[in-house]
Design an enzyme around this catalytic site. Sequence first.
Site, PDB file in Angstrom:
ATOM      1  N   ASN A  78      21.744   1.660 -24.010  1.00  0.00           N
ATOM      2  CA  ASN A  78      20.687   2.670 -23.934  1.00  0.00           C
ATOM      3  C   ASN A  78      20.805   3.616 -25.126  1.00  0.00           C
ATOM      4  O   ASN A  78      21.801   3.583 -25.845  1.00  0.00           O
ATOM      5  CB  ASN A  78      20.827   3.491 -22.644  1.00  0.00           C
ATOM      6  N   HIS A 111      12.941  -1.051 -17.168  1.00  0.00           N
ATOM      7  CA  HIS A 111      12.769  -1.434 -18.576  1.00  0.00           C
ATOM      8  C   HIS A 111      11.587  -2.399 -18.765  1.00  0.00           C
ATOM      9  O   HIS A 111      11.623  -3.277 -19.618  1.00  0.00           O
ATOM     10  CB  HIS A 111      14.031  -2.077 -19.147  1.00  0.00           C
ATOM     11  N   HIS A 139      21.976  -9.890 -20.624  1.00  0.00           N
ATOM     12  CA  HIS A 139      22.972  -9.818 -19.539  1.00  0.00           C
ATOM     13  C   HIS A 139      24.287  -9.287 -20.114  1.00  0.00           C
ATOM     14  O   HIS A 139      24.841  -9.911 -21.028  1.00  0.00           O
ATOM     15  CB  HIS A 139      23.181 -11.225 -18.977  1.00  0.00           C
TER      16      HIS A 139
HETATM   17 FE1  HDE Z   1      20.166  -2.254 -16.585  1.00  0.00          FE
HETATM   18  N1  HDE Z   1      18.998  -3.623 -15.676  1.00  0.00           N
HETATM   19  N2  HDE Z   1      21.071  -1.869 -14.836  1.00  0.00           N
HETATM   20  N3  HDE Z   1      21.237  -0.717 -17.419  1.00  0.00           N
HETATM   21  N4  HDE Z   1      19.241  -2.527 -18.301  1.00  0.00           N
HETATM   22  C1  HDE Z   1      18.016  -4.318 -16.262  1.00  0.00           C
HETATM   23  O1  HDE Z   1      17.663  -6.637 -16.034  1.00  0.00           O
HETATM   24  C2  HDE Z   1      21.030  -2.659 -13.757  1.00  0.00           C
HETATM   25  C3  HDE Z   1      22.166   0.055 -16.808  1.00  0.00           C
HETATM   26  C4  HDE Z   1      19.532  -1.954 -19.496  1.00  0.00           C
HETATM   27  O2  HDE Z   1      15.235  -5.306 -22.721  1.00  0.00           O
HETATM   28  C5  HDE Z   1      17.462  -5.409 -15.385  1.00  0.00           C
HETATM   29  O3  HDE Z   1      16.510  -8.199 -17.188  1.00  0.00           O
HETATM   30  C6  HDE Z   1      21.935  -2.183 -12.744  1.00  0.00           C
HETATM   31  C7  HDE Z   1      22.941   0.779 -17.761  1.00  0.00           C
HETATM   32  C8  HDE Z   1      18.592  -2.383 -20.499  1.00  0.00           C
HETATM   33  O4  HDE Z   1      15.333  -6.927 -21.253  1.00  0.00           O
HETATM   34  C9  HDE Z   1      18.324  -5.305 -14.123  1.00  0.00           C
HETATM   35  C10 HDE Z   1      22.511  -1.065 -13.266  1.00  0.00           C
HETATM   36  C11 HDE Z   1      22.439   0.423 -18.977  1.00  0.00           C
HETATM   37  C12 HDE Z   1      17.733  -3.251 -19.842  1.00  0.00           C
HETATM   38  C13 HDE Z   1      19.242  -4.157 -14.458  1.00  0.00           C
HETATM   39  C14 HDE Z   1      21.978  -0.875 -14.579  1.00  0.00           C
HETATM   40  C15 HDE Z   1      21.373  -0.502 -18.740  1.00  0.00           C
HETATM   41  C16 HDE Z   1      18.167  -3.323 -18.478  1.00  0.00           C
HETATM   42  C17 HDE Z   1      15.981  -5.365 -15.195  1.00  0.00           C
HETATM   43  C18 HDE Z   1      23.502  -0.127 -12.604  1.00  0.00           C
HETATM   44  C19 HDE Z   1      22.870   0.916 -20.358  1.00  0.00           C
HETATM   45  C20 HDE Z   1      16.539  -3.970 -20.437  1.00  0.00           C
HETATM   46  C21 HDE Z   1      15.399  -6.446 -16.074  1.00  0.00           C
HETATM   47  C22 HDE Z   1      24.763  -0.692 -12.459  1.00  0.00           C
HETATM   48  C23 HDE Z   1      24.222   0.559 -20.688  1.00  0.00           C
HETATM   49  C24 HDE Z   1      16.938  -5.239 -21.097  1.00  0.00           C
HETATM   50  C25 HDE Z   1      16.546  -7.203 -16.514  1.00  0.00           C
HETATM   51  C26 HDE Z   1      15.744  -5.881 -21.740  1.00  0.00           C
HETATM   52  C27 HDE Z   1      17.563  -4.134 -17.512  1.00  0.00           C
HETATM   53  C28 HDE Z   1      20.198  -3.755 -13.617  1.00  0.00           C
HETATM   54  C29 HDE Z   1      22.318   0.218 -15.388  1.00  0.00           C
HETATM   55  C30 HDE Z   1      20.602  -1.051 -19.813  1.00  0.00           C
HETATM   56  C31 HDE Z   1      17.568  -5.108 -12.823  1.00  0.00           C
HETATM   57  C32 HDE Z   1      22.169  -2.810 -11.390  1.00  0.00           C
HETATM   58  C33 HDE Z   1      24.100   1.718 -17.479  1.00  0.00           C
HETATM   59  C34 HDE Z   1      18.551  -1.967 -21.958  1.00  0.00           C
HETATM   60  O5  HDE Z   1      19.082  -6.458 -13.916  1.00  0.00           O
END
Ligand code: HDE
Length: 683
Positions: free
Chosen positions: A149, A76, A340
Amino acid sequence: MSDDFKVNGNSKNEQLEQFRVDDRGKKMTTNQGLRVSEDEFSLKAGDRGPTLMEDFHFREKMTHFDHERIPERIVHARGYAAHGEFELYESMEKYSKAKFLQKPGSTTPVFVRFSTVAGNRGSAETVRDVRGFATKFYTEEGNYDLVGNNIPVFFIQDAVKFPDLIHAVKPEPHNEIPQAASAHDTFWDFVANNQETAHMIMWHLSDRALPRSFRMMEGFGVHTFRLVNAEGKSHFVKFHWKPKLGVHSLVWDEAQKISGKNPDFHRMDLYESIEKGDYPEFELGVQIIDEADEFMFDFDILDPTKIWPEEDVPVQIIGKMTLNRNVDNVFAETEQVAFHPGHVVPGIDFTNDPLLQGRLFSYTDTQLIRLGGPNFHELPINRPVCPFHNNQRDGYGRQTINKGPVSYHNNSLAQNTPETAAEDDGGYAHYQEKVEGRKVKARSNSFLDHFSQATLFWNSMSATEKAHIVKAFSFELGKCKEKAIQEQVVDMFANVSLEMAQKVADNIGIAPPEQGGSNVTKTSPALSQENTRKLPDTRKVAVLVSEGFDGKDVYTILNDLQEKGLQPEIVSEKLGVITGTEGIKVNAVHTFLTADSVLFDAVYVAGGDMSNQTFYQKTVAFVKEAYTHYKAIGATHAGINVLQENSMLKAPGIITGDVNDTFVSDFTEAITKHRHWSRAVME
Ligand code: HDE
């Protein structure tokens, strides 16, 4: 609640105000406040001599510059954000004690960041990808983040596989190709060998992965969460954002061209809409399942690769979010915002969805590296609007100046404060779900059906949407180099639809699978974009005009289009004033060099001097492209001849006429349909 908290309206905006600085009209100083007398030349020993270490101004300026970049988000990275407000329509008191969900009409400030997932911070925005839709609610009880998402399911079921998924989709490490694209071997190798991806892949290859605008996408919390009321009763919940403008997409060819013509297409669309006062609006919906009904479904409600079909569990609309203010500074706000899923308030709780559980670890961890330490909550954009007090101290970039000697609990020196709060005094208490079981590294058998809902999705698509999925499959696999990967993927998706897999196999030149198919016949009409809300509002119309156009008529038509909510913009050979008959003038804001049909929703050929060969040829090319992207095309006066001479007159979505008949309403209706799929085009 404390006196210094203002619940409604712009309390976040006011809080940000103390951090805003306008440098215009000010004297230049160093970061220590010392006035700078010279900013063109560094301090040297003589005109042609070496630069001196003593030049503290040079050193400070250069050091700051050298440290301007922070690590981009690992996923992202490319995003854009805006401020707004959430207004509650209906009290959720029955289900949740969250204060911002109690009083109809109450408002909560929000900050929303939209993003792509795979590309780096400078990548194009209209690539085929999932879009992030992350909302921070600044509530009186602390920040609540709904980090969702635009697709309601996910690729994997367990967070431990997330690094693998992301490694597979990111550019391949040996050559760092391709950027922001899933059309390569490692991604499809991952898919074929991790078949829980099937349902999400259907969405990823559908038009949902090519949104027309951030303003025209749905948002989903994806996981099943809990709502908990004041009596401590819990319900399962899924969150939805529904865009007021409906869900609309680009076509693939157009999306690819926009990536070159305007890699900032989505952010520009959001930014400009807000500047114009066309505030994007999304309604918040909830699907609720009683705890007693947890096992009533033919899927596990904790499985993040499953939806709750809206026809089975209706979406109740409970409020509306309006995005009404652009950020002042993208780095300070959009880049430094830290979301978060673990930022919750009383009344909202988690379930054991293993993907959600893993996310609860990852987000803080990632902010520590990205924002350089544990004090990122003190950054202006991340600060809650209510006060925060605890015994955490120090660390990089600490801003709070905690007074007094006590930084521990329990204590007597400060009468044991900061003190914990009872549940009925706003203290967060985790829902006391009963759990029992062995410690196992395993997956529940109830998570093993990977294909039924993938077929449900396929069954629910219109013929056009199905054709797009087949084309997307053929593109993505067509870009893979390994035949074995192509074969594995086609075999895998024969489990979703044999017909679909056979068509793809045929397109990419491999043997069509003979076995497969699904006995799922169910459909969910809510999944098809054909059934979405359709409005003319804010649609951009390119108006092709040259000197000598019919002044009065065109002027009237432009006004009428604007009145219907459309945004006509004049495109001509040159920028500036174009004069029509009766001395009527319009202002060309684009030329054929700066504008392109892919950047508009529709075209109106208003005519003018068609003997001008350059204008004529540019017009024909512009209109032909809009035609192949199924867009509405309107023509009046000399414009009609252009369509006739190029055999486009009789096609669906082509509207001709004059100011006296139903031209404007017919053309508006044609634009409102978004695309005219029944038009035969050469693709
Ligand atoms: Fe994320 N995801 N994600 N994700 N995610 C991040 O956090 C992660 C997942 C989502 O505009 C990171 O600050 C793991 C699902 C958005 O700043 C990180 C898993 C969904 C955004 C991270 C998922 C999301 C992130 C990277 C699997 C939809 C951007 C930067 C368990 C429900 C937020 C950050 C923004 C961002 C980890 C799966 C949505 C690395 C480990 C499912 C919208 O922490």
